[in-house]
Write a protein that holds these residues in place. Sequence first.
Motif, PDB file in Angstrom:
ATOM      1  N   CYS A  22       0.857  -1.180   0.000  1.00  0.00           N
ATOM      2  CA  CYS A  22       0.000   0.000   0.000  1.00  0.00           C
ATOM      3  C   CYS A  22       0.893   1.231   0.000  1.00  0.00           C
ATOM      4  O   CYS A  22       1.737   1.383   0.890  1.00  0.00           O
ATOM      5  CB  CYS A  22      -0.890  -0.010   1.229  1.00  0.00           C
ATOM      6  SG  CYS A  22      -1.787   1.537   1.505  1.00  0.00           S
ATOM      7  N   ALA A  23       0.692   2.076  -0.993  1.00  0.00           N
ATOM      8  CA  ALA A  23       1.445   3.316  -1.078  1.00  0.00           C
ATOM      9  C   ALA A  23       0.530   4.472  -0.683  1.00  0.00           C
ATOM     10  O   ALA A  23      -0.570   4.609  -1.223  1.00  0.00           O
ATOM     11  CB  ALA A  23       1.965   3.523  -2.492  1.00  0.00           C
ATOM     12  N   ILE A  28       1.861  12.841   6.229  1.00  0.00           N
ATOM     13  CA  ILE A  28       3.122  12.488   6.883  1.00  0.00           C
ATOM     14  C   ILE A  28       2.902  11.082   7.418  1.00  0.00           C
ATOM     15  O   ILE A  28       2.392  10.884   8.524  1.00  0.00           O
ATOM     16  CB  ILE A  28       3.464  13.479   7.997  1.00  0.00           C
ATOM     17  CG1 ILE A  28       3.568  14.895   7.424  1.00  0.00           C
ATOM     18  CG2 ILE A  28       4.792  13.085   8.667  1.00  0.00           C
ATOM     19  CD1 ILE A  28       3.785  15.970   8.457  1.00  0.00           C
ATOM     20  N   PHE A  29       3.270  10.110   6.603  1.00  0.00           N
ATOM     21  CA  PHE A  29       2.922   8.716   6.841  1.00  0.00           C
ATOM     22  C   PHE A  29       3.364   8.225   8.216  1.00  0.00           C
ATOM     23  O   PHE A  29       2.644   7.492   8.889  1.00  0.00           O
ATOM     24  CB  PHE A  29       3.574   7.876   5.735  1.00  0.00           C
ATOM     25  CG  PHE A  29       3.291   6.412   5.794  1.00  0.00           C
ATOM     26  CD1 PHE A  29       4.264   5.526   6.221  1.00  0.00           C
ATOM     27  CD2 PHE A  29       2.061   5.921   5.421  1.00  0.00           C
ATOM     28  CE1 PHE A  29       4.006   4.170   6.269  1.00  0.00           C
ATOM     29  CE2 PHE A  29       1.796   4.569   5.458  1.00  0.00           C
ATOM     30  CZ  PHE A  29       2.772   3.697   5.890  1.00  0.00           C
ATOM     31  N   SER A  30       4.537   8.645   8.651  1.00  0.00           N
ATOM     32  CA  SER A  30       5.096   8.131   9.901  1.00  0.00           C
ATOM     33  C   SER A  30       4.297   8.558  11.126  1.00  0.00           C
ATOM     34  O   SER A  30       4.506   8.025  12.219  1.00  0.00           O
ATOM     35  CB  SER A  30       6.551   8.584  10.044  1.00  0.00           C
ATOM     36  OG  SER A  30       6.626   9.993  10.004  1.00  0.00           O
ATOM     37  N   ASP A  31       3.372   9.479  10.968  1.00  0.00           N
ATOM     38  CA  ASP A  31       2.557   9.954  12.090  1.00  0.00           C
ATOM     39  C   ASP A  31       1.411   9.029  12.434  1.00  0.00           C
ATOM     40  O   ASP A  31       0.760   9.215  13.467  1.00  0.00           O
ATOM     41  CB  ASP A  31       1.960  11.337  11.781  1.00  0.00           C
ATOM     42  CG  ASP A  31       2.957  12.459  11.888  1.00  0.00           C
ATOM     43  OD1 ASP A  31       2.609  13.595  11.497  1.00  0.00           O
ATOM     44  OD2 ASP A  31       4.084  12.210  12.358  1.00  0.00           O
ATOM     45  N   TYR A  32       1.135   8.031  11.577  1.00  0.00           N
ATOM     46  CA  TYR A  32      -0.099   7.273  11.693  1.00  0.00           C
ATOM     47  C   TYR A  32       0.100   5.786  11.923  1.00  0.00           C
ATOM     48  O   TYR A  32       0.930   5.142  11.264  1.00  0.00           O
ATOM     49  CB  TYR A  32      -0.952   7.468  10.445  1.00  0.00           C
ATOM     50  CG  TYR A  32      -1.344   8.898  10.208  1.00  0.00           C
ATOM     51  CD1 TYR A  32      -0.633   9.700   9.322  1.00  0.00           C
ATOM     52  CD2 TYR A  32      -2.411   9.463  10.897  1.00  0.00           C
ATOM     53  CE1 TYR A  32      -0.978  11.026   9.129  1.00  0.00           C
ATOM     54  CE2 TYR A  32      -2.755  10.785  10.709  1.00  0.00           C
ATOM     55  CZ  TYR A  32      -2.042  11.552   9.826  1.00  0.00           C
ATOM     56  OH  TYR A  32      -2.384  12.869   9.644  1.00  0.00           O
ATOM     57  N   ALA A  74      10.113   5.641   5.100  1.00  0.00           N
ATOM     58  CA  ALA A  74      10.858   6.387   4.091  1.00  0.00           C
ATOM     59  C   ALA A  74      10.172   6.326   2.730  1.00  0.00           C
ATOM     60  O   ALA A  74      10.257   7.266   1.935  1.00  0.00           O
ATOM     61  CB  ALA A  74      12.282   5.857   3.988  1.00  0.00           C
ATOM     62  N   LYS A  75       9.494   5.206   2.485  1.00  0.00           N
ATOM     63  CA  LYS A  75       8.814   5.024   1.205  1.00  0.00           C
ATOM     64  C   LYS A  75       7.310   5.264   1.296  1.00  0.00           C
ATOM     65  O   LYS A  75       6.607   5.174   0.290  1.00  0.00           O
ATOM     66  CB  LYS A  75       9.065   3.605   0.679  1.00  0.00           C
ATOM     67  CG  LYS A  75      10.523   3.303   0.355  1.00  0.00           C
ATOM     68  CD  LYS A  75      10.691   1.895  -0.170  1.00  0.00           C
ATOM     69  CE  LYS A  75      12.138   1.593  -0.513  1.00  0.00           C
ATOM     70  NZ  LYS A  75      12.315   0.197  -1.001  1.00  0.00           N
ATOM     71  N   ASN A  76       6.815   5.552   2.499  1.00  0.00           N
ATOM     72  CA  ASN A  76       5.367   5.739   2.708  1.00  0.00           C
ATOM     73  C   ASN A  76       4.575   4.506   2.277  1.00  0.00           C
ATOM     74  O   ASN A  76       3.540   4.614   1.607  1.00  0.00           O
ATOM     75  CB  ASN A  76       4.855   6.965   1.953  1.00  0.00           C
ATOM     76  CG  ASN A  76       5.170   8.267   2.668  1.00  0.00           C
ATOM     77  OD1 ASN A  76       5.980   8.281   3.605  1.00  0.00           O
ATOM     78  ND2 ASN A  76       4.579   9.349   2.224  1.00  0.00           N
TER      79      ASN A  76
END
Length: 114
Positions: A22-23, A28-32, A74-76
């Motif tokens: 899943c992309a 800010i992906f790392s927040d979730y 890093a790649k979300n």
Amino acid sequence: QVQLVESGGGLVQPGGSLRLSCAASGIIFSDYKMGWWRQAPGKQRELVASISTGGTTNYADSVKGRFTIARDNAKNTVDLQMNSLKSEDTAVYYCNKYYGNWAWGQGTQVTVAS
């Protein structure tokens, strides 16, 4: 705007493996904390696995020991490695944030059949 794109599904024989990916974009992906859900025909969508921002994982009893969720901030991306697949794993698989879902993506179809 958040966009979630799932990929990697397909037709596999019982006992086989698939890796879903899943992309995510627009966040800010790392927040979730993230999760993978699935929905089989005629059934409610169910949570399959989740992974916290710190990497803590949880699994539904039905997939424990067979599925592995992982994230790459890093790649979300958030992936779901599925091993020892069973016919009952057949469903459309979706990713989303764990708390308060965003709009659902199109999902990716997984069909387990001989």
